[in-house]
Motif scaffolding. Structure first.
Motif, PDB file in Angstrom:
ATOM      1  N   LEU A  12       0.828  -1.199   0.000  1.00 52.31           N
ATOM      2  CA  LEU A  12       0.000   0.000   0.000  1.00 52.31           C
ATOM      3  C   LEU A  12       0.862   1.248   0.000  1.00 52.31           C
ATOM      4  O   LEU A  12       0.630   2.191  -0.756  1.00 52.31           O
ATOM      5  N   TRP A  13       1.926   1.281   0.839  1.00 49.76           N
ATOM      6  CA  TRP A  13       2.793   2.449   0.944  1.00 49.76           C
ATOM      7  C   TRP A  13       3.590   2.657  -0.340  1.00 49.76           C
ATOM      8  O   TRP A  13       3.775   3.779  -0.805  1.00 49.76           O
ATOM      9  N   SER A  14       4.054   1.530  -0.935  1.00 51.69           N
ATOM     10  CA  SER A  14       4.800   1.665  -2.181  1.00 51.69           C
ATOM     11  C   SER A  14       3.922   2.211  -3.288  1.00 51.69           C
ATOM     12  O   SER A  14       4.365   2.969  -4.146  1.00 51.69           O
ATOM     13  N   GLY A  15       2.609   1.829  -3.245  1.00 53.17           N
ATOM     14  CA  GLY A  15       1.682   2.377  -4.230  1.00 53.17           C
ATOM     15  C   GLY A  15       1.515   3.867  -4.064  1.00 53.17           C
ATOM     16  O   GLY A  15       1.423   4.626  -5.031  1.00 53.17           O
ATOM     17  N   LEU A  16       1.475   4.350  -2.819  1.00 52.14           N
ATOM     18  CA  LEU A  16       1.349   5.780  -2.563  1.00 52.14           C
ATOM     19  C   LEU A  16       2.550   6.549  -3.101  1.00 52.14           C
ATOM     20  O   LEU A  16       2.433   7.672  -3.594  1.00 52.14           O
ATOM     21  N   LEU A  17       3.749   5.949  -3.014  1.00 53.86           N
ATOM     22  CA  LEU A  17       4.962   6.640  -3.424  1.00 53.86           C
ATOM     23  C   LEU A  17       5.167   6.586  -4.935  1.00 53.86           C
ATOM     24  O   LEU A  17       5.700   7.527  -5.536  1.00 53.86           O
ATOM     25  N   CYS A  18       4.736   5.458  -5.547  1.00 54.38           N
ATOM     26  CA  CYS A  18       5.102   5.244  -6.948  1.00 54.38           C
ATOM     27  C   CYS A  18       4.036   5.721  -7.931  1.00 54.38           C
ATOM     28  O   CYS A  18       4.308   5.872  -9.108  1.00 54.38           O
ATOM     29  N   SER A  19       2.792   5.936  -7.450  1.00 55.16           N
ATOM     30  CA  SER A  19       1.713   6.245  -8.388  1.00 55.16           C
ATOM     31  C   SER A  19       1.715   7.731  -8.706  1.00 55.16           C
ATOM     32  O   SER A  19       0.907   8.484  -8.205  1.00 55.16           O
ATOM     33  N   GLN A  20       2.625   8.150  -9.560  1.00 57.04           N
ATOM     34  CA  GLN A  20       2.790   9.574  -9.877  1.00 57.04           C
ATOM     35  C   GLN A  20       2.164   9.942 -11.218  1.00 57.04           C
ATOM     36  O   GLN A  20       2.398  11.034 -11.709  1.00 57.04           O
ATOM     37  N   ASP A  21       1.412   9.058 -11.850  1.00 56.92           N
ATOM     38  CA  ASP A  21       0.761   9.391 -13.103  1.00 56.92           C
ATOM     39  C   ASP A  21      -0.358  10.395 -12.867  1.00 56.92           C
ATOM     40  O   ASP A  21      -0.819  10.579 -11.742  1.00 56.92           O
ATOM     41  N   LEU A  22      -0.823  11.019 -13.950  1.00 60.84           N
ATOM     42  CA  LEU A  22      -1.824  12.073 -13.850  1.00 60.84           C
ATOM     43  C   LEU A  22      -3.233  11.494 -13.927  1.00 60.84           C
ATOM     44  O   LEU A  22      -3.447  10.369 -14.378  1.00 60.84           O
ATOM     45  N   HIS A  23      -4.191  12.331 -13.541  1.00 59.53           N
ATOM     46  CA  HIS A  23      -5.564  11.887 -13.312  1.00 59.53           C
ATOM     47  C   HIS A  23      -6.502  12.808 -14.079  1.00 59.53           C
ATOM     48  O   HIS A  23      -6.456  14.029 -13.937  1.00 59.53           O
ATOM     49  N   LEU A  24      -7.343  12.214 -14.942  1.00 61.00           N
ATOM     50  CA  LEU A  24      -8.363  12.960 -15.666  1.00 61.00           C
ATOM     51  C   LEU A  24      -9.722  12.575 -15.102  1.00 61.00           C
ATOM     52  O   LEU A  24     -10.079  11.395 -15.073  1.00 61.00           O
ATOM     53  N   SER A  25     -10.473  13.557 -14.639  1.00 62.69           N
ATOM     54  CA  SER A  25     -11.793  13.292 -14.079  1.00 62.69           C
ATOM     55  C   SER A  25     -12.760  14.343 -14.565  1.00 62.69           C
ATOM     56  O   SER A  25     -12.381  15.291 -15.264  1.00 62.69           O
ATOM     57  N   GLY A  26     -14.015  14.186 -14.204  1.00 64.70           N
ATOM     58  CA  GLY A  26     -14.980  15.174 -14.626  1.00 64.70           C
ATOM     59  C   GLY A  26     -16.402  14.769 -14.323  1.00 64.70           C
ATOM     60  O   GLY A  26     -16.661  13.772 -13.636  1.00 64.70           O
ATOM     61  N   VAL A  85      -6.110  18.654 -22.432  1.00 64.12           N
ATOM     62  CA  VAL A  85      -4.671  18.895 -22.341  1.00 64.12           C
ATOM     63  C   VAL A  85      -4.229  18.561 -20.918  1.00 64.12           C
ATOM     64  O   VAL A  85      -4.598  19.232 -19.959  1.00 64.12           O
ATOM     65  N   VAL A  86      -3.472  17.490 -20.797  1.00 61.47           N
ATOM     66  CA  VAL A  86      -2.977  17.037 -19.497  1.00 61.47           C
ATOM     67  C   VAL A  86      -1.503  17.397 -19.429  1.00 61.47           C
ATOM     68  O   VAL A  86      -0.683  16.836 -20.154  1.00 61.47           O
ATOM     69  N   ALA A  87      -1.177  18.348 -18.562  1.00 58.24           N
ATOM     70  CA  ALA A  87       0.214  18.823 -18.471  1.00 58.24           C
ATOM     71  C   ALA A  87       0.854  18.289 -17.200  1.00 58.24           C
ATOM     72  O   ALA A  87       1.239  17.118 -17.133  1.00 58.24           O
ATOM     73  N   THR A  88       0.961  19.114 -16.212  1.00 58.10           N
ATOM     74  CA  THR A  88       1.659  18.707 -14.979  1.00 58.10           C
ATOM     75  C   THR A  88       0.727  18.551 -13.801  1.00 58.10           C
ATOM     76  O   THR A  88       1.153  18.188 -12.719  1.00 58.10           O
ATOM     77  N   VAL A  89      -0.566  18.867 -13.998  1.00 59.15           N
ATOM     78  CA  VAL A  89      -1.521  18.731 -12.897  1.00 59.15           C
ATOM     79  C   VAL A  89      -2.724  17.937 -13.390  1.00 59.15           C
ATOM     80  O   VAL A  89      -2.951  17.787 -14.593  1.00 59.15           O
ATOM     81  N   ASP A  90      -3.514  17.437 -12.444  1.00 57.39           N
ATOM     82  CA  ASP A  90      -4.719  16.704 -12.800  1.00 57.39           C
ATOM     83  C   ASP A  90      -5.730  17.636 -13.477  1.00 57.39           C
ATOM     84  O   ASP A  90      -5.765  18.844 -13.217  1.00 57.39           O
ATOM     85  N   VAL A  91      -6.559  17.070 -14.359  1.00 55.27           N
ATOM     86  CA  VAL A  91      -7.508  17.852 -15.144  1.00 55.27           C
ATOM     87  C   VAL A  91      -8.926  17.409 -14.796  1.00 55.27           C
ATOM     88  O   VAL A  91      -9.210  16.209 -14.696  1.00 55.27           O
ATOM     89  N   PHE A  92      -9.830  18.415 -14.642  1.00 52.79           N
ATOM     90  CA  PHE A  92     -11.245  18.138 -14.374  1.00 52.79           C
ATOM     91  C   PHE A  92     -12.064  18.751 -15.499  1.00 52.79           C
ATOM     92  O   PHE A  92     -11.926  19.941 -15.809  1.00 52.79           O
ATOM     93  N   LEU A  93     -12.910  17.925 -16.163  1.00 49.96           N
ATOM     94  CA  LEU A  93     -13.735  18.370 -17.279  1.00 49.96           C
ATOM     95  C   LEU A  93     -15.203  18.452 -16.867  1.00 49.96           C
ATOM     96  O   LEU A  93     -15.682  17.615 -16.094  1.00 49.96           O
ATOM     97  N   THR A  94     -15.882  19.432 -17.394  1.00 50.84           N
ATOM     98  CA  THR A  94     -17.337  19.518 -17.246  1.00 50.84           C
ATOM     99  C   THR A  94     -17.946  19.411 -18.636  1.00 50.84           C
ATOM    100  O   THR A  94     -17.711  20.259 -19.499  1.00 50.84           O
ATOM    101  N   ILE A  95     -18.707  18.352 -18.875  1.00 49.76           N
ATOM    102  CA  ILE A  95     -19.207  18.014 -20.202  1.00 49.76           C
ATOM    103  C   ILE A  95     -20.733  18.093 -20.205  1.00 49.76           C
ATOM    104  O   ILE A  95     -21.394  17.572 -19.291  1.00 49.76           O
ATOM    105  N   THR A  96     -21.298  18.723 -21.223  1.00 52.39           N
ATOM    106  CA  THR A  96     -22.745  18.762 -21.424  1.00 52.39           C
ATOM    107  C   THR A  96     -23.082  18.017 -22.714  1.00 52.39           C
ATOM    108  O   THR A  96     -22.515  18.314 -23.773  1.00 52.39           O
ATOM    109  N   MET A  97     -23.993  17.055 -22.629  1.00 45.78           N
ATOM    110  CA  MET A  97     -24.383  16.254 -23.784  1.00 45.78           C
ATOM    111  C   MET A  97     -25.804  16.608 -24.210  1.00 45.78           C
ATOM    112  O   MET A  97     -26.688  16.815 -23.376  1.00 45.78           O
TER     113      MET A  97
END
Length: 795
Positions: A12-26, A85-97
């Protein structure tokens, strides 16, 4: 255990340290601002995908910096492509369909979600939504679900039932309600589930062992009942459900009211049902060779009423949400008067037959209170979840006092127990679940801990199961590894610890002359404390090319024995038997292999799901050659024992679209069970369903703007005979039953009013269901039953 926990927390701790990928949510909403559930989100050129939840939220983990094209697809809405556009921080999208002019049936959306769940889980999972429940309303939620292959019920009259998954039930199936394991007195065949089916949103059924995620009792499967969707922002509305049934003259209603401004919401519901004695297509039944005449074919004293109150409230934000669920379910119902107690002939038929709606003794009252909190927080690449639960299950069984054995002939006035209180069970349950879901490269990891404490006390002038305290706790880690866009590997491991403490019980009356009493009171149960522990695991693979489906899973599961199996020592008045526990029972172990093979084309699909299951120490209730005359009134003694058991079988589903709007489906199931050791070597297992199948034909015509989602369906159910039994079970002949369904949605004043009509057992066929609670006394199933339900929403 220390080594396992050390390894768990290191991972669990190694996952906290190693999971440095970015996150797209919305969040995905309609033009009205309401969230859209079950939107499929995928990143073009990558095997990343997600599905929106009831609040329209989605998350995709493990992205590298870059520019992505994100697809948003939902049936009934125009497809949308968004550049992220995912740069150095996580991105949050608001989508209307935007909605399309002509929407497809809502049931197609449900099927899409079930397909996605099936593609991402190695276990055999089936998902049904509120539309399925509305269309197939039965006497209880479990009776509503038994249309699905591999799902059966132990019917208890017209208002109660217990689930069976592939022939396993009782404490071998976990029922999860709003994230917390439902705990009642589920060890008894006459004890139904205190679940309001009108309050259920989506139901997820896991067929097969799932102990590595859900703990001890999930050795046979899981029924996970999801709450209804959280209201969208700035909404107010509700719905009124009305239901009526002809067989037992049931009438009922369920009213719902909800509102939400911005972050806060509430959702309330009240349900009430009242029903009379139910009717069978017979004028006479035989209770252990004693002929019982029925007035108008009605089972006297099977009437009842149910009330359920629900209130949900919470605080919702993009990355944080906390919701409180408060519910109280109460039911009062009678037991079939001629099939309870020690003497079925001592029944005042004139009193019972005066009215089909009164509730006399013998009967029961059950109240189940729940308070659940579900909290979720997303931070960086982690999705943290917590459930806290409290339950109070209070069950009382009432009957006229009947002495047997050394019991005094007249009930003493000095005894501090009501003279009509046969049994009482008072259970308090405290639960906590903690989970963390995070991404490490191509690994989607879920780690968590669960703990539960039960405090159960008894009362009444009879004894069967002692008071007990029970503690269970477990820690698990589950890994989904995406090998490529078609292959997904699964692996999970869990350690469980459990302890149960039984408390001494002595009769309230002396047993003079009985062996070892010296004129004193017999001790039915001694103080006992047992501890259990086990490591369980699961491993599987999913292979999902365009149309083909292949899933395989191997696993080991575990179940600790319950208080009844360890310490029972009394008469079971529902089965006219004397039951004895065994304090030396070991925990059940189970090994299972599951396979799913299918093909999903545009106009047809087929799925076959075989399984193999082996128990080296299955716990069962063994009928012996002995009879108890000291305090069992000469009833046959049934002793809990263990044996090796082998089980195999599977389910089959074929769907064909014949013409536009016309489709046919065939579903079937088969189960073979055999005891390989012990006194009942060569026999099967109790409540094993026979081979069965169902052919259905559905027509969904289009009539116009004011009529929508219209359907007509006919089901032809075929069940084979069941002659692989365990005495005192009786062989059950095969049968065929025809059911009809029809429904539509009428748009009145811009509000859709949903109508549903069912005709169950259309031809009033007399048949026996092998998994019925009353099968032992050869009681046929209910006769023809017309069910009319209306759902009237308002906004």
């Amino acid at each position: 255990m220390k080594k396992f926990l050390t390894l768990f927390f290191c991972m669990l701790w190694s996952g906290l340290l190693c999971s440095q990928d970015l996150h797209l949510s919305g969040k995905v909403t309609a033009a009205t601002g309401l969230p859209i559930k079950n939107v499929s989100i995928s990143i073009i050129g990558q095997s990343r995908y997600s599905v929106t939840d009831s609040a329209g939220m989605f998350s995709i983990y493990g992205l590298k910096p870059g520019v992505y094209e994100v697809n948003f697809i939902h049936i009934g809405y125009q497809k949308k492509v968004q550049i992220a556009v995912v740069a150095t921080v996580d991105v949050f999208l608001t989508i209307t369909m935007e909605q399309r002019q002509h929407q497809l049936k809502e049931v197609s959306v449900r099927n899409k979600r079930g397909k996605i769940r099936g593609q991402t889980e190695s276990m055999n999972i089936e998902v049904v939504g509120s539309e399925f429940i509305q269309r197939n309303l039965g006497g209880s939620l479990m009776q509503t679900l038994d249309r699905l292959p591999g799902i059966n019920t132990i019917g208890i009259g017209s208002g109660q039932s217990k689930p069976l998954i592939r022939g396993l039930g009782f404490n071998r199936v976990v029922v999860v309600d709003k994230g917390v394991k439902h705990e009642g007195q589920q060890w008894g065949a006459d004890h139904g589930l205190e679940i309001d089916q009108f309050a259920a949103g989506e139901v997820e059924l896991i067929k097969g062992a799932a102990s590595f995620l859900y703990g001890s009792d999930a050795i046979g499967g899981v029924i996970d009942i999801k709450p209804r969707a959280i209201p969208g922002k700035n909404t107010f509305g509700g719905a009124v459900d009305l239901i009526g049934k002809s067989n037992n003259n049931l009438y009922g209603t369920s009213a719902n009211l909800f509102a939400r401004k911005n972050h806060f919401f509430y959702d309330a519901r009240v349900t009430y049902q009242n029903y009379g004695d139910y009717r069978v297509p017979a004028d006479q039944v035989f209770v252990y060779d004693y002929a019982v005449n029925l007035k108008d074919g009605r089972l006297r004293n099977t009437a009842g009423r149910e009330t359920a109150l629900h209130f949900n409230t919470g605080y919702i934000k993009d990355r944080f949400r906390t919701v409180f669920y408060l519910s109280n379910t109460y039911s009062k119902s009678g037991f079939f008067a001629n099939a309870h107690g020690l003497e079925p002939r001592r029944v005042d038929t004139e009193m019972h037959d005066r009215s089909s709606r009164d509730i006399q003794m013998p009967g029961q009252e059950v109240n189940h209170l729940k308070l659940i909190n579900r909290t979720e927080y997303s931070v960086a690449q982690h999705r943290l979840q917590m459930e806290l639960g409290y339950q109070h299950n209070f069950r009382q069984e009432f009957s006229q006092y009947v002495n047997h054995g050394y019991m005094p002939p007249a009930y003493p006035d000095t005894l501090n127990i009501p003279a009509d209180l046969e049994r009482e069970f008072d259970k308090h349950v405290y639960s906590v679940n903690l989970r963390d879901e995070f991404k490490v490269g191509k690994h989607l990891l879920t780690a968590g801990v669960n703990a539960e404490y039960q405090h159960n006390r008894i009362n009444g002038w009879t004894f069967l199961v002692p008071s007990f305290n029970q503690l269970t706790a477990g820690a698990f880690i589950y890994d989904k590894y995406e090998l490529n866009d078609r292959v997904l590997l699964h692996a999970g491991m869990r350690y469980d610890y459990g302890s149960v403490r039984l408390f001494e019980y002595q009769d309230w009356f002396p047993s003079e002359g009985a062996t070892g009493t010296a004129g004193g009171k017999l001790t039915r149960a001694n103080n006992l404390k047992r501890r259990f522990g086990s490591v369980v695991w699961s491993a599987g693979i999913n292979y999902n090319p365009e149309h083909f489906v292949l899933k395989a899973n191997l696993g080991k599961s575990f179940r600790m024995p319950i208080a009844k199996e360890l310490g029972a020592n009394g008469v079971n008045y529902h089965y006219f038997s004397y039951e004895k526990g065994d304090a030396n029972l070991s925990a059940e172990q189970s090994y299972q292999a599951d396979l799913s093979l299918g093909w999903d084309a545009e106009n047809w699909s087929v799925l076959i799901t075989p399984f193999y299951n082996y128990f080296p120490n299955y716990i069962y209730l063994n009928p012996t050659a002995y009879h108890d005359y000291f305090y069992g009134a000469g009833n046959q003694v049934f002793q809990y024992a263990q044996s090796k058991v082998m089980r195999y079988g599977g389910e089959f589903k074929l769907r064909v679209d014949l013409l536009k709007g016309l489709s046919s489906e065939f579903v079937g199931e088969y189960l073979y069970a055999r005891q390989l050791s012990g006194d009942k070597k060569g026999y099967g297992l109790p409540f094993s369903p026979p081979v069965s199948g169902m052919i259905s034909l559905s027509w969904s015509p289009v009539f116009g703007r004011n009529l929508d989602d219209t359907y007509f369906a006919i089901d032809y159910r075929i069940a084979g005979k069941q002659d692989r039994i365990v005495p005192p079970e009786k062989k059950t002949p095969g049968y065929t039953v025809i059911n009809l369904q029809a429904g539509t949605k009428i748009n009145l004043f811009r509000q859709p009013v949903m109508h549903s009509l069912q005709a169950q057992n259309l031809l009033d066929t007399k048949y026996m269901n092998h998994t019925s609670f009353y099968r032992l006394i050869e009681l046929p199933e209910a006769g023809r039953n017309l069910i009319l339900s209306l759902k009237i929403p308002f906004h």
